[in-house]
Write a protein that holds these residues in place. Structure first.
Motif, PDB file in Angstrom:
ATOM      1  N   GLN A 240       0.828  -1.199   0.000  1.00 34.52           N
ATOM      2  CA  GLN A 240       0.000   0.000   0.000  1.00 34.52           C
ATOM      3  C   GLN A 240       0.874   1.265   0.000  1.00 34.52           C
ATOM      4  O   GLN A 240       0.651   2.197  -0.787  1.00 34.52           O
ATOM      5  N   VAL A 241       1.873   1.311   0.866  1.00 30.98           N
ATOM      6  CA  VAL A 241       2.746   2.485   0.950  1.00 30.98           C
ATOM      7  C   VAL A 241       3.599   2.619  -0.310  1.00 30.98           C
ATOM      8  O   VAL A 241       3.744   3.713  -0.870  1.00 30.98           O
ATOM      9  N   VAL A 242       4.157   1.510  -0.761  1.00 32.37           N
ATOM     10  CA  VAL A 242       5.048   1.572  -1.920  1.00 32.37           C
ATOM     11  C   VAL A 242       4.280   1.994  -3.167  1.00 32.37           C
ATOM     12  O   VAL A 242       4.761   2.820  -3.951  1.00 32.37           O
ATOM     13  N   ARG A 243       3.079   1.483  -3.365  1.00 32.03           N
ATOM     14  CA  ARG A 243       2.293   1.880  -4.533  1.00 32.03           C
ATOM     15  C   ARG A 243       1.913   3.369  -4.457  1.00 32.03           C
ATOM     16  O   ARG A 243       1.842   4.037  -5.485  1.00 32.03           O
ATOM     17  N   ALA A 244       1.691   3.867  -3.276  1.00 28.43           N
ATOM     18  CA  ALA A 244       1.304   5.275  -3.124  1.00 28.43           C
ATOM     19  C   ALA A 244       2.495   6.216  -3.264  1.00 28.43           C
ATOM     20  O   ALA A 244       2.336   7.342  -3.766  1.00 28.43           O
ATOM     21  N   GLU A 245       3.684   5.773  -2.868  1.00 27.72           N
ATOM     22  CA  GLU A 245       4.803   6.705  -2.740  1.00 27.72           C
ATOM     23  C   GLU A 245       6.030   6.389  -3.588  1.00 27.72           C
ATOM     24  O   GLU A 245       6.907   7.248  -3.724  1.00 27.72           O
TER      25      GLU A 245
END
Length: 281
Positions: A240-245
């Motif tokens: 979730q974090v990697v896809r967003a950032e």
């Protein structure tokens, strides 16, 4: 110098645009090579090795990263044989051959007669991707690590590497280099972990990233904490974090025999898109 027999030569900065067009043909599978090209500009002094290209009619049709790892890029059987011929001429300088199964198999067949036997070969590793929201609840404890976490994080990284590769990264005096790599990923914001109190109970890192994809490595849960869903919920948080950032698609590859890990990734929503192979020396 270009070999007229194989059409192979070392690439340089002037080849960067053509190389990135090549990796864009399969940007998730090729994320490692894409990342290395963008961060080094294909300069050998920054690559710590070379990037070979194979040309047909003046057009770049395949490539091969030659550093600590030998990594084929968009290489068909003829390309792999050409790269193997060049690799035989210089002797083995790499610790692994890794990449899409068919290309790695052809490369190994080409160099097997002149190189020492591998320590291990993992021939069919599922390559997985997720490009949407995770299908399980992310673990809210997962966060980026900091230097204050090193006392817990570094031993976990060593344990993961040793369990995965079969030899400690500290073997032969490698502790300083490995600690530097762990610190480098931390400083980039690419190191993630979950803690229960002061104890690390899950960790994972981004190994490499491009504008198109990020590849995860080093997923690990302490042995006495396994079977509780920590990997699935931890990976949901990381994805979730990697896809967003970082990048819109998250990928990884996993050993075929690691059924527990494969189940965890499937729960998160990772889907198989290719098969990798790794030959380790």
């Amino acid at each position: 110098m270009l070999s007229t027999r194989s059409g192979v030569r070392a690439l340089g900065a002037s080849d960067l645009s053509a190389f990135l067009e090549l990796t864009a043909l399969d940007p998730v599978v090729n994320v490692f090579a894409d990342y290395r090209a963008r961060t080094t500009n294909l300069e050998p002094r920054w690559l710590g090795g070379e990037m070979w290209g194979r040309f047909e009619g003046g057009q770049l049709v395949a490539a091969c990263h030659v550093g600590a790892n030998l990594v084929p890029v968009q290489a068909g059987p003829d390309d792999a044989r050409a790269f193997a011929e060049r690799a035989l001429g210089r002797g083995r300088t790499v610790s692994t051959i890794v990449g899409p199964h068919a290309a790695v198999e052809a490369l190994w067949e080409g160099v097997a007669g002149g190189w020492d036997q591998p320590r291990e070969a993992r021939w069919r590793q599922p390559h997985l991707e997720i490009a949407g929201p995770p299908q399980v609840e992310p673990d809210p404890r997962v966060r980026r690590t900091t230097r204050q976490d090193m006392a817990e994080l570094y031993p976990a990284c060593v344990a993961m590497y040793t369990e995965e590769v079969g030899i400690s990264p500290e073997h032969g005096g490698g502790a300083e280099l490995y600690r530097a790599r762990v610190t480098q990923l931390m400083n980039r914001g690419w190191s993630f972990a979950a803690f229960e109190g002061d104890r690390l109970v899950f960790k994972a890192e981004v190994a490499c990233a491009s504008p198109h994809a990020a590849q995860i490595q080093g997923v690990w849960v302490p042995p006495d904490q396994r079977g509780q869903g920590l990997a699935a919920h931890g990976m949901a948080a990381v994805a979730q974090v990697v896809r967003a950032e970082v990048a819109p698609v998250v990928s990884l590859y996993v050993n075929e025999w690691n059924e527990a890990a494969r189940r965890a990734y499937a729960r998160v929503g990772f889907e198989e898109t290719a098969r990798f192979s790794t030959v380790m020396f």
